[in-house]
Design a protein around this motif. Structure first.
Motif, PDB file in Angstrom:
ATOM      1  N   PRO A 253      -5.218  -1.062   7.603  1.00  0.00           N
ATOM      2  CA  PRO A 253      -6.895   0.017   7.004  1.00  0.00           C
ATOM      3  C   PRO A 253      -6.881   1.287   5.940  1.00  0.00           C
ATOM      4  CG  PRO A 253      -7.171  -1.511   9.438  1.00  0.00           C
ATOM      5  CD  PRO A 253      -5.493  -1.764   8.706  1.00  0.00           C
ATOM      6  N   LEU A 254      -5.848   1.769   7.097  1.00  0.00           N
ATOM      7  CA  LEU A 254      -5.850   3.186   6.352  1.00  0.00           C
ATOM      8  C   LEU A 254      -5.155   2.954   5.038  1.00  0.00           C
ATOM      9  CD1 LEU A 254      -5.535   6.338   7.275  1.00  0.00           C
ATOM     10  CD2 LEU A 254      -3.155   5.590   8.219  1.00  0.00           C
ATOM     11  N   THR A 255      -4.676   1.927   4.265  1.00  0.00           N
ATOM     12  CA  THR A 255      -4.735   2.133   2.986  1.00  0.00           C
ATOM     13  C   THR A 255      -6.142   2.167   2.307  1.00  0.00           C
ATOM     14  OG1 THR A 255      -2.078   1.413   3.557  1.00  0.00           O
ATOM     15  CG2 THR A 255      -2.834   1.456   1.579  1.00  0.00           C
ATOM     16  N   ALA A 256      -6.044   1.163   2.432  1.00  0.00           N
ATOM     17  CA  ALA A 256      -7.842   0.786   1.928  1.00  0.00           C
ATOM     18  C   ALA A 256      -9.249   2.540   1.943  1.00  0.00           C
ATOM     19  CB  ALA A 256      -8.957  -0.021   2.680  1.00  0.00           C
ATOM     20  N   ALA A 257      -8.595   3.449   3.442  1.00  0.00           N
ATOM     21  CA  ALA A 257      -9.627   4.376   4.152  1.00  0.00           C
ATOM     22  C   ALA A 257      -9.806   4.872   2.731  1.00  0.00           C
ATOM     23  CB  ALA A 257      -9.261   4.533   4.723  1.00  0.00           C
ATOM     24  N   LEU A 258      -8.505   5.599   1.892  1.00  0.00           N
ATOM     25  CA  LEU A 258      -8.248   6.478   1.130  1.00  0.00           C
ATOM     26  C   LEU A 258      -9.118   6.627  -0.038  1.00  0.00           C
ATOM     27  CD1 LEU A 258      -7.620   9.674  -0.069  1.00  0.00           C
ATOM     28  CD2 LEU A 258      -5.049   8.528  -0.676  1.00  0.00           C
ATOM     29  N   PRO A 259      -9.441   5.408  -0.818  1.00  0.00           N
ATOM     30  CA  PRO A 259      -9.616   4.826  -2.000  1.00  0.00           C
ATOM     31  C   PRO A 259     -11.546   4.534  -1.619  1.00  0.00           C
ATOM     32  CG  PRO A 259      -8.617   3.172  -1.877  1.00  0.00           C
ATOM     33  CD  PRO A 259      -7.912   4.073  -0.827  1.00  0.00           C
TER      34      PRO A 259
ATOM     35  N   ASP B  22      -7.474 -10.710  10.569  1.00  0.00           N
ATOM     36  CA  ASP B  22      -7.559  -9.810   9.267  1.00  0.00           C
ATOM     37  C   ASP B  22      -7.884  -8.746   8.895  1.00  0.00           C
ATOM     38  OD1 ASP B  22      -7.837 -10.080   6.853  1.00  0.00           O
ATOM     39  OD2 ASP B  22      -8.808 -11.681   6.253  1.00  0.00           O
ATOM     40  N   THR B  23      -6.992  -7.914   9.364  1.00  0.00           N
ATOM     41  CA  THR B  23      -7.116  -6.418   8.907  1.00  0.00           C
ATOM     42  C   THR B  23      -7.221  -5.706   8.075  1.00  0.00           C
ATOM     43  OG1 THR B  23      -4.518  -6.132   8.089  1.00  0.00           O
ATOM     44  CG2 THR B  23      -4.516  -5.910  10.741  1.00  0.00           C
ATOM     45  N   SER B  24      -7.188  -6.522   6.832  1.00  0.00           N
ATOM     46  CA  SER B  24      -7.320  -6.014   5.428  1.00  0.00           C
ATOM     47  C   SER B  24      -9.280  -6.724   5.839  1.00  0.00           C
ATOM     48  CB  SER B  24      -7.406  -7.104   4.589  1.00  0.00           C
ATOM     49  OG  SER B  24      -8.131  -6.729   2.738  1.00  0.00           O
ATOM     50  N   SER B  25     -10.087  -7.492   5.964  1.00  0.00           N
ATOM     51  CA  SER B  25     -11.665  -7.746   6.292  1.00  0.00           C
ATOM     52  C   SER B  25     -12.141  -6.370   6.791  1.00  0.00           C
ATOM     53  CB  SER B  25     -11.983  -9.629   6.223  1.00  0.00           C
ATOM     54  OG  SER B  25     -11.044 -10.104   7.660  1.00  0.00           O
ATOM     55  N   ALA B  26     -11.092  -6.540   8.516  1.00  0.00           N
ATOM     56  CA  ALA B  26     -11.996  -6.141   9.585  1.00  0.00           C
ATOM     57  C   ALA B  26     -12.138  -4.461   9.193  1.00  0.00           C
ATOM     58  CB  ALA B  26     -10.574  -5.482  10.908  1.00  0.00           C
ATOM     59  N   GLY B  27     -10.921  -3.673   8.591  1.00  0.00           N
ATOM     60  CA  GLY B  27     -11.203  -2.452   8.075  1.00  0.00           C
ATOM     61  C   GLY B  27     -11.728  -2.075   6.441  1.00  0.00           C
ATOM     62  N   LEU B  28     -11.525  -3.052   5.452  1.00  0.00           N
ATOM     63  CA  LEU B  28     -12.503  -3.193   4.291  1.00  0.00           C
ATOM     64  C   LEU B  28     -13.986  -2.969   4.827  1.00  0.00           C
ATOM     65  CD1 LEU B  28     -10.845  -5.345   2.030  1.00  0.00           C
ATOM     66  CD2 LEU B  28     -11.267  -3.016   1.453  1.00  0.00           C
ATOM     67  N   ILE B  29     -14.221  -3.671   5.423  1.00  0.00           N
ATOM     68  CA  ILE B  29     -16.260  -3.792   5.969  1.00  0.00           C
ATOM     69  C   ILE B  29     -16.671  -2.849   7.095  1.00  0.00           C
ATOM     70  CG2 ILE B  29     -17.794  -5.397   6.806  1.00  0.00           C
ATOM     71  CD1 ILE B  29     -16.241  -7.607   5.990  1.00  0.00           C
ATOM     72  N   GLY B  30     -15.090  -2.812   7.813  1.00  0.00           N
ATOM     73  CA  GLY B  30     -15.750  -1.415   8.974  1.00  0.00           C
ATOM     74  C   GLY B  30     -15.862  -0.440   8.088  1.00  0.00           C
TER      75      GLY B  30
ATOM     76  N   MET C 183      -5.993   1.095  14.389  1.00  0.00           N
ATOM     77  CA  MET C 183      -4.615   1.047  15.264  1.00  0.00           C
ATOM     78  C   MET C 183      -5.355  -0.339  16.260  1.00  0.00           C
ATOM     79  SD  MET C 183      -3.263   3.726  16.119  1.00  0.00           S
ATOM     80  CE  MET C 183      -2.762   3.679  17.694  1.00  0.00           C
ATOM     81  N   LEU C 184      -6.256  -0.731  16.130  1.00  0.00           N
ATOM     82  CA  LEU C 184      -6.442  -1.636  16.665  1.00  0.00           C
ATOM     83  C   LEU C 184      -5.338  -2.834  17.208  1.00  0.00           C
ATOM     84  CD1 LEU C 184     -10.459  -2.777  16.630  1.00  0.00           C
ATOM     85  CD2 LEU C 184      -8.969  -1.776  18.370  1.00  0.00           C
ATOM     86  N   TYR C 185      -4.700  -3.242  15.077  1.00  0.00           N
ATOM     87  CA  TYR C 185      -4.248  -3.549  14.973  1.00  0.00           C
ATOM     88  C   TYR C 185      -2.449  -3.100  14.705  1.00  0.00           C
ATOM     89  CZ  TYR C 185      -8.748  -6.482  13.826  1.00  0.00           C
ATOM     90  OH  TYR C 185      -9.676  -6.047  13.925  1.00  0.00           O
ATOM     91  N   VAL C 186      -2.494  -2.403  15.271  1.00  0.00           N
ATOM     92  CA  VAL C 186      -0.616  -1.794  14.767  1.00  0.00           C
ATOM     93  C   VAL C 186       0.558  -2.637  15.410  1.00  0.00           C
ATOM     94  CG1 VAL C 186      -0.395   0.072  16.929  1.00  0.00           C
ATOM     95  CG2 VAL C 186       0.364   0.641  14.940  1.00  0.00           C
ATOM     96  N   GLY C 187       0.066  -3.600  16.223  1.00  0.00           N
ATOM     97  CA  GLY C 187       0.820  -4.199  17.218  1.00  0.00           C
ATOM     98  C   GLY C 187       0.865  -5.328  17.088  1.00  0.00           C
ATOM     99  N   LEU C 188       0.104  -5.757  15.269  1.00  0.00           N
ATOM    100  CA  LEU C 188      -0.400  -7.310  15.634  1.00  0.00           C
ATOM    101  C   LEU C 188       1.267  -8.062  14.932  1.00  0.00           C
ATOM    102  CD1 LEU C 188      -2.597  -8.961  14.613  1.00  0.00           C
ATOM    103  CD2 LEU C 188      -2.564  -9.030  12.904  1.00  0.00           C
ATOM    104  N   VAL C 189       0.995  -9.694  15.758  1.00  0.00           N
ATOM    105  CA  VAL C 189       2.479  -9.968  15.301  1.00  0.00           C
ATOM    106  C   VAL C 189       1.433 -11.468  15.171  1.00  0.00           C
ATOM    107  CG1 VAL C 189       4.114 -11.716  16.728  1.00  0.00           C
ATOM    108  CG2 VAL C 189       3.675  -8.746  17.561  1.00  0.00           C
TER     109      VAL C 189
END
Length: 182
Positions: free
Chosen positions: A33-39, A74-82, A59-65
């Motif tokens: 999510p942080l990578t997508a946040a800038l653009p 899916d951290t990408s969909s969560a981050g982009l939409i959130g 931070m929710l997904y930092v320890g994701l295994v």
């Protein structure tokens, strides 16, 4: 909210290309999510808040295994939409997280569907290998998965962001205060 069409197109393309993984080199960083946040912040004109929301969701997904290579969220969909919807409605980090988490779970189902369909490309590549068709192997390994990603990931992301902002805003306004504050 004045540029949600551009944001929805960008996020749909980001989601499709970030999950493409043609060589498995750096795909993990593009899903964060942080990578997508800038653009997203640049497009929406609010970089500081985009970075704050991206950090909070990340931070929710930092320890994701990912046991067995299957992702639990899916951290990408969560981050982009959130991030996109959170910025559009002026949400704080808690609200952005509340928006992001369900979409992170829904993204897993979409990813599973994509993987099921992608398995067919491996069998097609095997047939091309038997005949020595290098172009066929490349298409099955690189280009067909990209086309599948664009077909399965772009539309739901675009729709969620372009049409979802108003709906999300109404749902949040209708929720009792204790749901949002605990």
């Amino acid at each position: 909210m004045n540029n949600m069409l551009g944001v929805a197109i960008f996020c749909g393309l980001w989601y499709a290309f970030a999950g493409w993984r043609p060589c498995y080199l750096t795909h993990t960083i593009w899903l964060a999510p942080l990578t997508a946040a800038l653009p997203i912040g640049i497009i929406m004109g609010d970089i500081p808040n985009a970075m704050i929301l991206g950090s909070a969701i990340g931070m929710l997904y930092v320890g994701l295994v990912a046991p067995g290579a299957e992702i639990p969220a899916d951290t990408s969909s969560a981050g982009l939409i959130g991030i996109a919807i959170g910025l559009a409605i002026g949400a704080d980090t808690g609200t952005a997280i509340a928006i992001a988490v369900p979409f992170g779970v829904l993204g897993v189902f979409l990813n599973t569907l994509r993987r099921i369909i992608n398995a067919r490309f491996a069998h097609m590549a095997d047939k091309h290998a038997l005949t020595g068709n290098i172009d066929g192997i490349r298409n099955c390994a690189v280009w067909w998965p990209l086309a599948l990603n664009l077909a399965t990931k772009f539309p739901p992301m675009f729709i969620a962001i372009y049409f979802g902002t108003g709906v999300v805003e109404k749902v949040i306004d209708a929720l009792p205060a204790w749901v949002m504050t605990g």
